[in-house]
Design a protein around this motif. Structure first.
Motif, PDB file in Angstrom:
ATOM      1  N   CYS A 179       0.854  -1.191   0.000  1.00 58.13           N
ATOM      2  CA  CYS A 179       0.000   0.000   0.000  1.00 58.13           C
ATOM      3  C   CYS A 179       0.887   1.236   0.000  1.00 58.13           C
ATOM      4  O   CYS A 179       1.955   1.242   0.606  1.00 58.13           O
TER       5      CYS A 179
ATOM      6  N   CYS B 151       0.133   4.434   6.568  1.00 59.69           N
ATOM      7  CA  CYS B 151      -0.391   4.650   7.925  1.00 59.69           C
ATOM      8  C   CYS B 151       0.587   4.023   8.923  1.00 59.69           C
ATOM      9  O   CYS B 151       1.058   2.897   8.712  1.00 59.69           O
TER      10      CYS B 151
ATOM     11  N   PHE C 214       0.365   2.786  11.929  1.00 62.78           N
ATOM     12  CA  PHE C 214       0.008   1.635  12.777  1.00 62.78           C
ATOM     13  C   PHE C 214      -0.118   0.351  11.973  1.00 62.78           C
ATOM     14  O   PHE C 214      -0.348  -0.716  12.528  1.00 62.78           O
ATOM     15  N   CYS C 215       0.010   0.433  10.643  1.00 63.31           N
ATOM     16  CA  CYS C 215      -0.374  -0.670   9.758  1.00 63.31           C
ATOM     17  C   CYS C 215       0.850  -1.418   9.220  1.00 63.31           C
ATOM     18  O   CYS C 215       1.755  -0.801   8.663  1.00 63.31           O
TER      19      CYS C 215
ATOM     20  N   THR D  71       0.973  -3.404   6.663  1.00 58.55           N
ATOM     21  CA  THR D  71       1.044  -3.293   5.206  1.00 58.55           C
ATOM     22  C   THR D  71       1.671  -1.963   4.813  1.00 58.55           C
ATOM     23  O   THR D  71       2.540  -1.892   3.941  1.00 58.55           O
ATOM     24  N   GLY D  72       1.208  -0.910   5.486  1.00 56.97           N
ATOM     25  CA  GLY D  72       1.719   0.426   5.192  1.00 56.97           C
ATOM     26  C   GLY D  72       3.220   0.512   5.401  1.00 56.97           C
ATOM     27  O   GLY D  72       3.932   1.217   4.673  1.00 56.97           O
TER      28      GLY D  72
ATOM     29  N   GLY E 282      -3.732  -3.215   1.099  1.00 53.75           N
ATOM     30  CA  GLY E 282      -3.982  -2.287   0.005  1.00 53.75           C
ATOM     31  C   GLY E 282      -5.111  -1.315   0.243  1.00 53.75           C
ATOM     32  O   GLY E 282      -5.923  -1.478   1.144  1.00 53.75           O
ATOM     33  N   GLU E 283      -5.150  -0.277  -0.592  1.00 54.94           N
ATOM     34  CA  GLU E 283      -6.177   0.755  -0.517  1.00 54.94           C
ATOM     35  C   GLU E 283      -7.073   0.597  -1.764  1.00 54.94           C
ATOM     36  O   GLU E 283      -6.656   0.928  -2.884  1.00 54.94           O
TER      37      GLU E 283
ATOM     38  N   CYS F 158      -9.079   4.588   3.361  1.00 54.64           N
ATOM     39  CA  CYS F 158      -8.467   5.525   4.301  1.00 54.64           C
ATOM     40  C   CYS F 158      -8.981   6.941   4.038  1.00 54.64           C
ATOM     41  O   CYS F 158      -8.656   7.857   4.784  1.00 54.64           O
TER      42      CYS F 158
HETATM   43 FE1  SF4 Z   1      -2.770   0.120   5.822  1.00 52.60          FE
HETATM   44 FE2  SF4 Z   1      -5.152   0.880   4.817  1.00 52.60          FE
HETATM   45 FE3  SF4 Z   1      -3.346   2.711   5.648  1.00 52.60          FE
HETATM   46 FE4  SF4 Z   1      -2.888   1.275   3.450  1.00 52.60          FE
HETATM   47  S1  SF4 Z   1      -4.516   2.771   3.768  1.00 52.60           S
HETATM   48  S2  SF4 Z   1      -1.412   1.761   5.048  1.00 52.60           S
HETATM   49  S3  SF4 Z   1      -3.762  -0.692   4.016  1.00 52.60           S
HETATM   50  S4  SF4 Z   1      -4.406   1.183   6.891  1.00 52.60           S
END
Ligand code: SF4
Ligand code: SAH
Length: 347
Positions: free
Chosen positions: A113, A117, A119-120, A122-123, A160-161, A194
């Protein structure tokens, strides 16, 4: 592979048209379609298809797959978490949850992604590429085949977003609703974002009956921009206006996701400010104690904080629930399984 057509990205009607234009009978398309739905990974497995058509298909099409690399099953509630690999060696994650009303699957829409973010998981891993619509379908088909269940609900809340890959997501929603296919209607699909404001408007124009979830995670821009870089591009006032307009355009109530992080966004004052901002909106707030991701330093809010937050919202007539966390022992909120796999030398 690039000069071949992605056969799973076609609707049944399109496949029928393509095969009949090549001189094959229409019913062969339906047979092929049924095999694809079962999650086959090659045309050779399509036993009732004559070999000339199998050979033709092999030169003309490819089948996109999600191969199960790892599978974790929760001891507490049978939640299943998958790590899938894709044709190019990329990894994505998905989770299957069983409820009394059916089986729900949380799927990925991108490899990684771009939104960052804090806390994430994936991010934190960065972005590789968008998923195609058929790679989204392939996750559902692989799980259905593996677990021998019918998935009735889909949430686009994996890696993902979705609004950063809107065209493929829209195509996925169309393909998933196919009556002779997965037959998952828009009302059974939830898209979580998001908050990419212009894309919310673009989605609203389609007037789909999907459920929209918006990751808010803060009562104001100052706190929001500490954890979500997107907040700097689209202030909350614009985001909340887009949500109101979305409701006006579609008649669908918006859900707000709010991950409670101890000492960051979970005070009584934060709850009061949130209640005031959401006042009069037809919405629901999902409170989720944040999942601890290594290296973030964030901790989840304790039970008293969660309860106090809910009570303040309820007193202001804002519907809010603390989300039951399924599969807590195999968690890993999305992105963590992949990170660990890579650390262990999986890629
Ligand atoms: Fe994670 Fe969703 Fe933020 Fe992407 S948009 S970094 S998937 S929380
Ligand atoms: N990109 C989309 C959808 C995928 S993330 C979005 O951000 O909405 C799905 C949900 O998981 C989002 O609400 C996201 O904020 C939340 N999430 C991500 N990491 C989390 C964590 N460590 N703890 C709790 N929720 C998290």
């Amino acid at each position: 592979m690039t000069d071949k057509t992605d056969v799973k990205s076609l609707t049944l009607k399109e496949l029928e048209q393509q095969l009949t234009s090549e001189g094959y009978p229409k019913f062969r398309a339906k047979q092929m379609y049924e095999w694809l739905l079962k999650g086959v990974t090659s045309f050779d497995e399509m036993r009732n298809i004559p070999s000339d058509l199998r050979q033709f298909s092999d030169t003309r099409y490819y089948i996109s797959v999600a191969t199960i690399e790892k599978k974790l099953i929760s001891r507490y509630d049978k939640t299943v978490k998958y790590l899938f690999s894709l044709h190019d060696g990329e990894f994505i994650e998905a989770v299957v949850m069983s409820y009394h009303h059916g089986v729900s699957m949380c799927i990925s829409t991108q490899v990684g992604c771009k939104m960052g973010c804090t806390f994430c998981a994936t991010g934190k891993s960065g972005f590789s590429r968008d998923l195609t619509a058929s790679e989204m379908l392939a996750q559902l088909e692989a799980a259905q085949r593996d677990l021998n269940v019918r998935i009735s609900n889909v949430v686009l809340m994996g890696m993902g977003e979705p609004l950063d890959n809107l065209d493929n997501v829209l195509r996925f929603i169309e393909l998933a609703s196919e009556e002779k296919g997965l037959h998952i209607g828009a009302r059974h699909i939830t898209l979580s974002t998001c908050g990419i404001v212009p894309k919310i408007y673009e989605l609203a124009e389609k007037k789909l009956q999907i459920n929209l979830a918006v990751s808010l995670h803060a009562p104001n821009d100052e706190i929001r921009s500490r954890t979500m870089p997107i907040a700097k591009a689209y202030p909350m006032s614009q985001l909340l206006k887009a949500c109101r307009d979305y409701f006006d355009a579609t008649g669908r109530r918006v859900t707000f996701e709010y991950s409670m992080i101890s000492g960051v966004n979970d005070s009584d004052e934060n709850a009061r400010e949130l209640a005031q901002k959401l006042s009069g909106m037809n919405c629901h707030v999902n409170l989720i104690p944040v999942n601890t991701v290594e290296g973030t330093g964030y901790k989840k809010s304790n039970i008293q904080r969660q309860q106090s937050f809910v009570n303040i919202l309820a007193a202001k007539s804002i519907a809010a629930t603390v989300r039951r966390t399924l599969g807590s022992d195999i968690n890993a909120s999305c992105g963590q399984l992949k990170r660990n796999h890579i650390k262990e030398g999986g890629k």
